[in-house]
Scaffold this motif. Structure first.
Motif, PDB file in Angstrom:
ATOM      1  N   ALA A   1      12.173  -9.966   9.176  1.00 44.69           N
ATOM      2  CA  ALA A   1      11.911 -10.280   7.771  1.00 44.69           C
ATOM      3  C   ALA A   1      12.306  -9.107   6.889  1.00 44.69           C
ATOM      4  O   ALA A   1      12.363  -7.967   7.334  1.00 44.69           O
ATOM      5  N   LYS A   2      12.584  -9.408   5.637  1.00 42.81           N
ATOM      6  CA  LYS A   2      12.882  -8.359   4.666  1.00 42.81           C
ATOM      7  C   LYS A   2      11.593  -7.945   3.976  1.00 42.81           C
ATOM      8  O   LYS A   2      10.685  -8.753   3.816  1.00 42.81           O
ATOM      9  N   ASN A   3      11.523  -6.671   3.566  1.00 45.71           N
ATOM     10  CA  ASN A   3      10.318  -6.167   2.906  1.00 45.71           C
ATOM     11  C   ASN A   3      10.741  -5.257   1.762  1.00 45.71           C
ATOM     12  O   ASN A   3      10.948  -4.062   1.944  1.00 45.71           O
ATOM     13  N   GLY A   4      10.880  -5.834   0.584  1.00 44.38           N
ATOM     14  CA  GLY A   4      11.302  -5.084  -0.592  1.00 44.38           C
ATOM     15  C   GLY A   4      10.294  -4.042  -1.027  1.00 44.38           C
ATOM     16  O   GLY A   4      10.663  -2.983  -1.521  1.00 44.38           O
ATOM     17  N   PHE A   5       9.011  -4.337  -0.823  1.00 44.94           N
ATOM     18  CA  PHE A   5       7.974  -3.367  -1.188  1.00 44.94           C
ATOM     19  C   PHE A   5       8.111  -2.101  -0.343  1.00 44.94           C
ATOM     20  O   PHE A   5       7.986  -0.990  -0.849  1.00 44.94           O
ATOM     21  N   ALA A   6       8.339  -2.292   0.950  1.00 42.24           N
ATOM     22  CA  ALA A   6       8.488  -1.130   1.839  1.00 42.24           C
ATOM     23  C   ALA A   6       9.728  -0.335   1.470  1.00 42.24           C
ATOM     24  O   ALA A   6       9.703   0.902   1.459  1.00 42.24           O
ATOM     25  N   LEU A   7      10.827  -1.015   1.157  1.00 42.26           N
ATOM     26  CA  LEU A   7      12.058  -0.317   0.761  1.00 42.26           C
ATOM     27  C   LEU A   7      11.841   0.491  -0.512  1.00 42.26           C
ATOM     28  O   LEU A   7      12.241   1.663  -0.596  1.00 42.26           O
ATOM     29  N   ALA A   8      11.188  -0.107  -1.487  1.00 41.89           N
ATOM     30  CA  ALA A   8      10.894   0.613  -2.739  1.00 41.89           C
ATOM     31  C   ALA A   8       9.969   1.795  -2.470  1.00 41.89           C
ATOM     32  O   ALA A   8      10.160   2.884  -3.030  1.00 41.89           O
ATOM     33  N   GLY A   9       8.987   1.621  -1.588  1.00 40.28           N
ATOM     34  CA  GLY A   9       8.086   2.706  -1.234  1.00 40.28           C
ATOM     35  C   GLY A   9       8.811   3.850  -0.552  1.00 40.28           C
ATOM     36  O   GLY A   9       8.497   5.024  -0.785  1.00 40.28           O
TER      37      GLY A   9
ATOM     38  N   VAL B   1       0.845  -1.202   0.000  1.00 42.23           N
ATOM     39  CA  VAL B   1       0.000   0.000   0.000  1.00 42.23           C
ATOM     40  C   VAL B   1       0.881   1.253   0.000  1.00 42.23           C
ATOM     41  O   VAL B   1       0.627   2.215  -0.725  1.00 42.23           O
ATOM     42  N   GLY B   2       1.950   1.239   0.804  1.00 48.23           N
ATOM     43  CA  GLY B   2       2.872   2.375   0.853  1.00 48.23           C
ATOM     44  C   GLY B   2       3.547   2.616  -0.484  1.00 48.23           C
ATOM     45  O   GLY B   2       3.720   3.765  -0.906  1.00 48.23           O
ATOM     46  N   LEU B   3       3.921   1.538  -1.168  1.00 44.32           N
ATOM     47  CA  LEU B   3       4.559   1.667  -2.482  1.00 44.32           C
ATOM     48  C   LEU B   3       3.595   2.294  -3.495  1.00 44.32           C
ATOM     49  O   LEU B   3       3.972   3.201  -4.242  1.00 44.32           O
TER      50      LEU B   3
ATOM     51  N   PRO C   1       4.262  11.816   0.265  1.00 39.20           N
ATOM     52  CA  PRO C   1       4.510  11.868   1.714  1.00 39.20           C
ATOM     53  C   PRO C   1       3.745  10.791   2.489  1.00 39.20           C
ATOM     54  O   PRO C   1       4.287  10.186   3.413  1.00 39.20           O
ATOM     55  N   VAL C   2       2.503  10.509   2.093  1.00 42.39           N
ATOM     56  CA  VAL C   2       1.714   9.483   2.773  1.00 42.39           C
ATOM     57  C   VAL C   2       2.319   8.104   2.508  1.00 42.39           C
ATOM     58  O   VAL C   2       2.463   7.286   3.426  1.00 42.39           O
ATOM     59  N   GLY C   3       2.683   7.841   1.268  1.00 41.71           N
ATOM     60  CA  GLY C   3       3.312   6.572   0.924  1.00 41.71           C
ATOM     61  C   GLY C   3       4.626   6.373   1.638  1.00 41.71           C
ATOM     62  O   GLY C   3       4.957   5.255   2.053  1.00 41.71           O
ATOM     63  N   LEU C   4       5.383   7.458   1.807  1.00 39.76           N
ATOM     64  CA  LEU C   4       6.656   7.393   2.519  1.00 39.76           C
ATOM     65  C   LEU C   4       6.437   6.974   3.966  1.00 39.76           C
ATOM     66  O   LEU C   4       7.106   6.069   4.475  1.00 39.76           O
ATOM     67  N   VAL C   5       5.479   7.597   4.634  1.00 36.49           N
ATOM     68  CA  VAL C   5       5.212   7.277   6.045  1.00 36.49           C
ATOM     69  C   VAL C   5       4.740   5.831   6.189  1.00 36.49           C
ATOM     70  O   VAL C   5       5.231   5.091   7.054  1.00 36.49           O
ATOM     71  N   LEU C   6       3.808   5.398   5.344  1.00 37.28           N
ATOM     72  CA  LEU C   6       3.314   4.023   5.429  1.00 37.28           C
ATOM     73  C   LEU C   6       4.418   3.008   5.138  1.00 37.28           C
ATOM     74  O   LEU C   6       4.485   1.961   5.781  1.00 37.28           O
ATOM     75  N   SER C   7       5.281   3.320   4.197  1.00 34.76           N
ATOM     76  CA  SER C   7       6.381   2.410   3.871  1.00 34.76           C
ATOM     77  C   SER C   7       7.368   2.304   5.027  1.00 34.76           C
ATOM     78  O   SER C   7       7.894   1.222   5.305  1.00 34.76           O
ATOM     79  N   ILE C   8       7.618   3.407   5.716  1.00 32.94           N
ATOM     80  CA  ILE C   8       8.516   3.371   6.879  1.00 32.94           C
ATOM     81  C   ILE C   8       7.903   2.517   7.986  1.00 32.94           C
ATOM     82  O   ILE C   8       8.591   1.692   8.605  1.00 32.94           O
ATOM     83  N   VAL C   9       6.598   2.678   8.229  1.00 29.82           N
ATOM     84  CA  VAL C   9       5.920   1.871   9.252  1.00 29.82           C
ATOM     85  C   VAL C   9       5.991   0.392   8.881  1.00 29.82           C
ATOM     86  O   VAL C   9       6.282  -0.463   9.729  1.00 29.82           O
ATOM     87  N   ALA C  10       5.768   0.065   7.608  1.00 26.99           N
ATOM     88  CA  ALA C  10       5.847  -1.328   7.153  1.00 26.99           C
ATOM     89  C   ALA C  10       7.248  -1.887   7.332  1.00 26.99           C
ATOM     90  O   ALA C  10       7.419  -3.037   7.749  1.00 26.99           O
ATOM     91  N   MET C  11       8.263  -1.079   7.032  1.00 23.32           N
ATOM     92  CA  MET C  11       9.650  -1.536   7.191  1.00 23.32           C
ATOM     93  C   MET C  11       9.963  -1.821   8.661  1.00 23.32           C
ATOM     94  O   MET C  11      10.612  -2.831   8.982  1.00 23.32           O
ATOM     95  N   VAL C  12       9.502  -0.968   9.552  1.00 26.04           N
ATOM     96  CA  VAL C  12       9.739  -1.172  10.984  1.00 26.04           C
ATOM     97  C   VAL C  12       9.062  -2.462  11.449  1.00 26.04           C
ATOM     98  O   VAL C  12       9.663  -3.258  12.184  1.00 26.04           O
ATOM     99  N   GLN C  13       7.827  -2.699  11.013  1.00 18.85           N
ATOM    100  CA  GLN C  13       7.123  -3.927  11.384  1.00 18.85           C
ATOM    101  C   GLN C  13       7.874  -5.161  10.883  1.00 18.85           C
ATOM    102  O   GLN C  13       8.018  -6.144  11.611  1.00 18.85           O
ATOM    103  N   SER C  14       8.352  -5.108   9.665  1.00 16.52           N
ATOM    104  CA  SER C  14       9.064  -6.247   9.089  1.00 16.52           C
ATOM    105  C   SER C  14      10.392  -6.493   9.801  1.00 16.52           C
ATOM    106  O   SER C  14      10.752  -7.636  10.078  1.00 16.52           O
TER     107      SER C  14
END
Length: 127
Positions: A68-76, A40-42, A50-63
């Motif tokens: 676990a690795k989260n390529g979608f969050a990194l790309a986002g 979703v962040g991506l 800006p919204v996608g950036l924040v959601l991607s950071i939250v997803a990366m922290v959760q992963s």
């Protein structure tokens, strides 16, 4: 010295099951925490950076908390940063152009005086 193993318990069907082994955050093929939020962040990083950036950071922290690795969050995160920088630079450029246009208008009105004037097909209404 002999190695100590946790005691085996039997399951239906006679297969032994060992308890007390290392515990992992999930199976290798199981769901990755934060993966859906990373997707979703991506997507939002392309639409609302800006919204996608924040959601991607939250997803990366959760992963990362789950190991676990989260390529979608990194790309986002990467796309969100780039998009946010583009938005900020665009806002600054628009503000600078608006300021320059305002100064040009004030200069023309200073030369023409107050009232309605037409010059080169452009109508100026000066206070």
């Amino acid at each position: 010295m002999s190695e100590q193993y946790p005691p085996a318990s039997s399951q239906p069907g006679g297969a032994p099951q060992y308890s007390g082994g290392p515990q992992y955050g999930g199976t290798p093929n199981g769901p990755v925490p934060g993966r859906t939020l990373g997707i979703v962040g991506l997507i939002l990083a392309f639409l609302l950076s800006p919204v996608g950036l924040v959601l991607s950071i939250v997803a990366m922290v959760q992963s990362r908390k789950a190991g676990a690795k989260n390529g979608f969050a990194l790309a986002g995160i990467i796309i969100g940063i780039i998009g946010t920088i583009i938005i900020i630079v665009s806002i600054i450029a628009i503000a600078a152009l608006a300021g320059a246009a305002g100064e040009a208008f004030n200069e023309v009105c200073g030369q023409l005086g107050s009232g309605v004037h037409e010059q080169d097909g452009i109508t100026f209404t000066c206070p």
